[in-house]
Design a protein around this motif. Structure first.
Motif, short mmCIF file in Angstrom:
data_model
loop_
_atom_site.label_atom_id
_atom_site.label_comp_id
_atom_site.label_asym_id
_atom_site.label_seq_id
_atom_site.Cartn_x
_atom_site.Cartn_y
_atom_site.Cartn_z
N GLY A 86 -19.08 -11.35 13.21
CA GLY A 86 -18.22 -11.88 14.26
C GLY A 86 -17.64 -10.89 15.25
N CYS A 87 -18.04 -9.63 15.22
CA CYS A 87 -17.54 -8.69 16.23
C CYS A 87 -18.05 -9.09 17.62
N LYS A 88 -17.33 -8.66 18.64
CA LYS A 88 -17.84 -8.85 20.00
C LYS A 88 -18.99 -7.86 20.21
N VAL A 89 -20.12 -8.35 20.68
CA VAL A 89 -21.28 -7.48 20.90
C VAL A 89 -21.33 -7.08 22.37
N PRO A 90 -21.14 -5.80 22.66
CA PRO A 90 -21.18 -5.36 24.06
C PRO A 90 -22.60 -5.20 24.57
N TRP A 91 -22.74 -5.29 25.88
CA TRP A 91 -24.00 -5.01 26.55
C TRP A 91 -24.09 -3.50 26.76
N CYS A 92 -25.25 -2.92 26.50
CA CYS A 92 -25.47 -1.48 26.73
C CYS A 92 -26.39 -1.33 27.94
N GLU A 93 -25.82 -0.87 29.04
CA GLU A 93 -26.60 -0.80 30.28
C GLU A 93 -27.71 0.25 30.18
N GLN A 97 -29.92 -3.53 26.27
CA GLN A 97 -29.88 -4.46 25.14
C GLN A 97 -28.44 -4.60 24.65
N PHE A 98 -28.21 -5.61 23.82
CA PHE A 98 -26.91 -5.79 23.19
C PHE A 98 -26.88 -4.98 21.90
N GLU A 99 -25.75 -4.26 21.68
CA GLU A 99 -25.65 -3.40 20.50
C GLU A 99 -24.28 -3.57 19.86
N CYS A 100 -24.27 -4.04 18.62
CA CYS A 100 -23.00 -4.29 17.95
C CYS A 100 -22.45 -3.00 17.35
#
Ligand code: FES
Length: 168
Positions: A86-93, A97-100
C-alpha cells in the motif's frame, strides 16, 4: 534442575513469541491482497482534457491519488497505491517506470508488473470523458494483472532507476 526448567521455559516462550511474530507478519502481508479493493471510498474526479495526457511519461493527479498516461490511443488512469503493502508508488522520470521505495516493486509506465514482491500490476480506475475532461472514478478499481503476466508495451528502462535495485 530448576535452572534447566527455567531455560526450557524461556526457550518455550521465545518459540511462542517467534511464532506469534511470524503469524502477525503473514496476516499483515495478506491483508491488502485479500481485502476487496472495490471497497475503496471515493468517486468521480475531474482531471484534464485527453490531449493533455502524455504518451511517454505520466502526469500525477493528487485528487485522484494516481497518474494519467496514454498508450496506443488508450487513456490509462493508474492508482498510486502499491499492490504489495500500500505505499505510494512514485514515478521515476530517469528510468521511465514506477518504482516503489518500500520494498522495491517496479512497474512499467502503464503500471504493468516488472519485478518485486507485489502480487500484481498497479490497479487502474474506470473513467469517463465528461464535457471534454477525463473523469476517473476512484470508487471503481480495476485490479492489475497478476505478476508474471507479459507486458503489453515494449518500453525497457531508459536510464538509471530512482531506487536501490537491491531493495526488497
Ligand atoms: S509496498 Fe510497494 S513493494 Fe512493498
Amino acid at each position: 534442575m530448576s535452572e534447566d526448567l527455567d531455560r526450557r521455559g524461556f526457550l518455550a516462550r521465545l518459540w511462542t513469541w517467534g511464532l506469534g511474530v511470524m503469524a502477525g507478519a503473514a496476516a499483515w502481508t495478506s491483508w491488502d491482497f485479500l481485502q476487496p479493493i472495490a471497497g475503496q471510498s471515493g468517486g468521480p474526479v475531474a482531471t484534464v482534457a485527453p490531449d493533455e495526457i502524455p504518451t511517454e511519461t505520466v502526469i500525477e493527479i493528487s485528487a485522484m491519488r494516481g497518474y494519467l498516461t496514454e498508450s496506443e490511443g488508450e487513456i490509462i488512469p493508474i492508482w498510486w497505491k502499491c499492490p504489495h503493502l500500500g505505499c505510494k508508488v512514485p514515478w521515476c522520470e530517469s528510468s521511465g517506470q514506477f518504482e516503489c521505495p518500500c520494498h522495491g516493486s517496479v512497474f512499467s509506465r502503464i503500471g504493468e508488473y516488472r519485478r518485486g514482491p507485489a502480487p500484481r500490476g498497479m490497479d487502474r480506475y474506470e473513467f469517463e470523458i465528461i464535457d471534454g475532461v477525463v473523469v476517473p472514478d476512484t470508487s471503481k478499481v480495476i485490479r492489475g494483472a497478476p505478476a508474471g503476466t507479459p507486458e503489453t508495451i515494449n518500453e525497457p528502462p531508459k536510464g538509471p532507476e530512482c531506487i536501490d535495485p537491491t531493495l526488497e
